[in-house]
Structures are given as structure tokens and as C-alpha cells.
Write an enzyme that holds these catalytic residues in place. Sequence first.
Site, PDB file in Angstrom:
ATOM      1  N   LYS A 204      16.657 -14.287  11.399  1.00 45.44           N
ATOM      2  CA  LYS A 204      17.622 -13.818  13.262  1.00 45.44           C
ATOM      3  C   LYS A 204      15.913 -14.181  13.777  1.00 45.44           C
ATOM      4  O   LYS A 204      15.912 -14.181  15.839  1.00 45.44           O
ATOM      5  CB  LYS A 204      17.905 -12.058  13.903  1.00 45.44           C
ATOM      6  CG  LYS A 204      19.021 -12.175  12.291  1.00 45.44           C
ATOM      7  CD  LYS A 204      19.672 -10.600  12.887  1.00 45.44           C
ATOM      8  CE  LYS A 204      21.013 -10.631  12.138  1.00 45.44           C
ATOM      9  NZ  LYS A 204      21.568  -9.361  12.707  1.00 45.44           N
TER      10      LYS A 204
ATOM     11  N   ASP B  19      23.530  -7.049  18.064  1.00 51.56           N
ATOM     12  CA  ASP B  19      24.064  -5.756  17.229  1.00 51.56           C
ATOM     13  C   ASP B  19      24.078  -4.641  18.129  1.00 51.56           C
ATOM     14  O   ASP B  19      25.306  -3.975  17.538  1.00 51.56           O
ATOM     15  CB  ASP B  19      23.026  -6.237  16.266  1.00 51.56           C
ATOM     16  CG  ASP B  19      23.281  -7.538  15.199  1.00 51.56           C
ATOM     17  OD1 ASP B  19      24.180  -7.726  14.955  1.00 51.56           O
ATOM     18  OD2 ASP B  19      22.650  -7.914  14.566  1.00 51.56           O
TER      19      ASP B  19
HETATM   20  P1  NAP Z   1      16.549  -4.722   6.233  1.00 53.35           P
HETATM   21  O1  NAP Z   1      16.362  -4.854   7.444  1.00 53.35           O
HETATM   22  O2  NAP Z   1      16.815  -5.288   5.285  1.00 53.35           O
HETATM   23  O3  NAP Z   1      16.322  -3.194   6.250  1.00 53.35           O
HETATM   24  C1  NAP Z   1      16.877  -2.324   4.973  1.00 53.35           C
HETATM   25  C2  NAP Z   1      16.762  -0.595   5.290  1.00 53.35           C
HETATM   26  O4  NAP Z   1      17.211   0.104   4.320  1.00 53.35           O
HETATM   27  C3  NAP Z   1      15.377  -0.568   5.476  1.00 53.35           C
HETATM   28  O5  NAP Z   1      15.475   0.664   6.020  1.00 53.35           O
HETATM   29  C4  NAP Z   1      14.988  -0.251   3.675  1.00 53.35           C
HETATM   30  O6  NAP Z   1      14.265   0.802   3.928  1.00 53.35           O
HETATM   31  C5  NAP Z   1      16.554   0.713   3.655  1.00 53.35           C
HETATM   32  N1  NAP Z   1      16.453   0.772   1.893  1.00 53.35           N
HETATM   33  C6  NAP Z   1      17.175  -0.065   0.877  1.00 53.35           C
HETATM   34  N2  NAP Z   1      16.648  -0.087   0.325  1.00 53.35           N
HETATM   35  C7  NAP Z   1      16.861   1.234   0.131  1.00 53.35           C
HETATM   36  C8  NAP Z   1      16.345   2.737  -0.946  1.00 53.35           C
HETATM   37  N3  NAP Z   1      17.382   2.350  -2.383  1.00 53.35           N
HETATM   38  N4  NAP Z   1      16.277   3.665  -0.593  1.00 53.35           N
HETATM   39  C9  NAP Z   1      15.526   4.136   0.830  1.00 53.35           C
HETATM   40  N5  NAP Z   1      15.636   2.802   1.704  1.00 53.35           N
HETATM   41  C10 NAP Z   1      16.518   1.516   1.305  1.00 53.35           C
HETATM   42  O7  NAP Z   1      18.531  -4.732   6.666  1.00 53.35           O
HETATM   43  P2  NAP Z   1      19.117  -4.018   7.785  1.00 53.35           P
HETATM   44  O8  NAP Z   1      19.573  -6.063   8.556  1.00 53.35           O
HETATM   45  O9  NAP Z   1      18.961  -3.779   9.290  1.00 53.35           O
HETATM   46  O10 NAP Z   1      20.749  -4.320   6.933  1.00 53.35           O
HETATM   47  C11 NAP Z   1      20.953  -2.243   6.918  1.00 53.35           C
HETATM   48  C12 NAP Z   1      22.392  -2.286   5.990  1.00 53.35           C
HETATM   49  O11 NAP Z   1      23.044  -2.708   7.489  1.00 53.35           O
HETATM   50  C13 NAP Z   1      22.639  -2.872   5.668  1.00 53.35           C
HETATM   51  O12 NAP Z   1      23.804  -2.860   4.351  1.00 53.35           O
HETATM   52  C14 NAP Z   1      23.721  -4.218   5.872  1.00 53.35           C
HETATM   53  O13 NAP Z   1      24.728  -4.448   5.721  1.00 53.35           O
HETATM   54  C15 NAP Z   1      24.223  -3.146   7.472  1.00 53.35           C
HETATM   55  N6  NAP Z   1      24.776  -4.432   8.222  1.00 53.35           N
HETATM   56  C16 NAP Z   1      25.530  -3.966   9.733  1.00 53.35           C
HETATM   57  C17 NAP Z   1      25.880  -4.028  10.983  1.00 53.35           C
HETATM   58  C18 NAP Z   1      27.165  -4.388  10.845  1.00 53.35           C
HETATM   59  O14 NAP Z   1      27.415  -4.579  11.825  1.00 53.35           O
HETATM   60  N7  NAP Z   1      27.844  -2.537  10.752  1.00 53.35           N
HETATM   61  C19 NAP Z   1      24.905  -5.178  11.100  1.00 53.35           C
HETATM   62  C20 NAP Z   1      23.376  -5.709  10.215  1.00 53.35           C
HETATM   63  C21 NAP Z   1      23.432  -4.934   9.383  1.00 53.35           C
HETATM   64  P3  NAP Z   1      12.146   0.264   3.578  1.00 53.35           P
HETATM   65  O15 NAP Z   1      12.261  -0.266   5.032  1.00 53.35           O
HETATM   66  O16 NAP Z   1      11.677   1.369   2.937  1.00 53.35           O
HETATM   67  O17 NAP Z   1      13.249  -0.872   2.032  1.00 53.35           O
END
Ligand code: NAP
Length: 274
Positions: free
Chosen positions: A71, A103
Site C-alpha cells: 500500500k 479503508d
Molecule cells: P499489520 O500491519 O501486519 O498489523 C498487524 C497487527 O496485529 C499489529 O498491531 C500487530 O502487533 C498485531 N498482532 C499480530 N499478531 C499479534 C499477537 N500474537 N499478539 C498481539 N498483537 C499481534 O496488519 P494489518 O494490515 O493492520 O491487518 C490487521 C488485521 O486486520 C488482519 O487480520 C487483516 O486481515 C484485517 N484487515 C481487515 C480489513 C477489513 O476490511 N475488514 C482491512 C484490512 C485489514 P505488532 O505491531 O506488535 O506486531
Amino acid sequence: MNITGKTRVLAVIGDPVSHSLSPIMHNGWIADHGIDAAYVAIPLVSEDAENEIRAMCRFGFAGVNVTVPHKHAAAAAADRSEANVANVLRWEKDGSVSGFNTDGVGFLDALTEAAPDWRMRVKRVLMIGAGGAAVGVAAALNAHVDTIHFANRTHARAEAAADGLRAGRVLRWDDLERGFGAADLIVQATSLGMEGNPAPAWPMAAAKPGAICADIVYRPLDTEFLRAARGRGLVAIDGLGMLIHQGARAFEHWFGVRPDAGKARERLIEALSS
Ligand code: NAP
């Protein structure tokens, strides 16, 4: 779908994309509106996505969605972008590329759908997570609320997310219970609760009686976070709403019409359950 030499092509690009629901969502809307176009998923594994995306300009795409991890590269590749992280690109008639981020506004649309009076109710937000999705959602909420407290496993990332947002604040990861108790809106924006990434026991008992709880995870659709919120009688918003509304805004950027979110929800629930 009758594909000819004139059919316009759109795509979601990212790594991975084979799990993406966007082709089902957009091809459904393309059919609803009788548009001669097709939407596909294209994996892009690259260390130099910015240049690869620029090269796409020469292939006559009508538009693309960009997902993790490209992105930032998409915004950089665009001639103009409304944010430094873009999930939508549109090719203009003069050959230039415009970037958009739908988003955050997609999240607000989903919030409005589920809790139309949220602007009057929500002053304090607890944002669980500080990844790309959390930052996008917080940027959209920033103008409408007093505070957004980021709680993230990696504290430095929470500080970076809060930095630069008027409402941005940080909360320690081990202080979540206090965050739940103070928030009018709790957004679960980590990947915790996704299939294969089990969630902890959220301190939902501490939440205020009128709190709104939104999970942006949509696989599974019914997460532990949402079940706990419903168990307390709170408004619980699933992640499909954000996915559909960001897609609807993208579709409008490309085709100038707002598609039917309800039809997309029916199709995606069927896809998720098959
Ligand atoms: P990202 O940038 O990789 O961020 C992941 C986040 O999850 C970070 O805050 C990370 O913390 C945290 N995390 C992952 N594993 C963890 C654990 N075991 N314990 C605590 N924290 C943990 O991913 P993203 O793009 O923000 O996406 C996050 C989620 O949102 C995904 O499940 C994705 O599928 C979903 N999503 C949904 C939509 C929608 O339209 N509904 C859109 C985008 C994303 P750290 O910083 O400590 O690693």
C-alpha cells in the site's frame, strides 16, 4: 460473464491474494451494473513494488486495489495520492494515476450502518493494534473524536501510530482493561482472532454499558471479541462491513456508481461459509 477484446480489467494486487474476497465482491457488482469488465487477483511478490506498479500503467488496467504489503508503494507510484498509503488506484484518461485510501472511510461507513448515532456517542476510542489497518481507521476517526488510545504489543509502533494524530494517545498493552473501561468505541484491529492466531481473553467485562465494539477481522466472521461484546449486550460490528464499504468506495472511484453493500454481504457470507 462475456469477456471480449473490449472488456476492461481490474485487479487486486498484493502478497498473498489467493484468499481475497475482492474478486467475488467486485465481479458481483460488475454484473449487477451490466459493466463490461472483469476483476482478478494478481499476486505481486516484489522488493520493488513501486516500479512494478508504475509498469502496470502501460497495460491499460481500469483500476486496481492494492493490499498488504504494497500500500505504501502504491501511493508512491501514483502521480497523486490522497494519503501516503493507498489501497485504490485509478488510471485517468490522460494516463496519470490517482491513489485513494478507502479503508478508513469504509470503516466509518460500516460504523454508521451499525450505529447511526455514533458521532454523538463516541468521544474516546480504544484502538487495539497499530498496524496498517489500525492507522487507516484511526486517521478517519481522528477528526470526529476526542482521543484515540493505541494499545499494541510492540509499544514503539503504538507511539508511531499516535504521533501526528490530533487525537492520538498511547496505552500500554498490559493496561488493556483500563482502556476497555474508558472507551466509547473499541476497535480490534490486530490479526488476533484470525484463523490460526487465537485471541487472548479480552477484558470485555470492563467495557462501558453503551460501548460500541468493532472487529476488523472477518475470517472467521464471528470472533471471540464479537461474541464477548454481544454477551455484554453491546453493539458488535464484524469486519465484513469495512471490507464491503472500502470496496464500494473503490467501485465508485472507478465506475462513478455506489454499488449495493447488502448484495455483497450476502455473496461474501456464502463464500466464507463454503
Ligand atoms: P499489520 O500491519 O501486519 O498489523 C498487524 C497487527 O496485529 C499489529 O498491531 C500487530 O502487533 C498485531 N498482532 C499480530 N499478531 C499479534 C499477537 N500474537 N499478539 C498481539 N498483537 C499481534 O496488519 P494489518 O494490515 O493492520 O491487518 C490487521 C488485521 O486486520 C488482519 O487480520 C487483516 O486481515 C484485517 N484487515 C481487515 C480489513 C477489513 O476490511 N475488514 C482491512 C484490512 C485489514 P505488532 O505491531 O506488535 O506486531
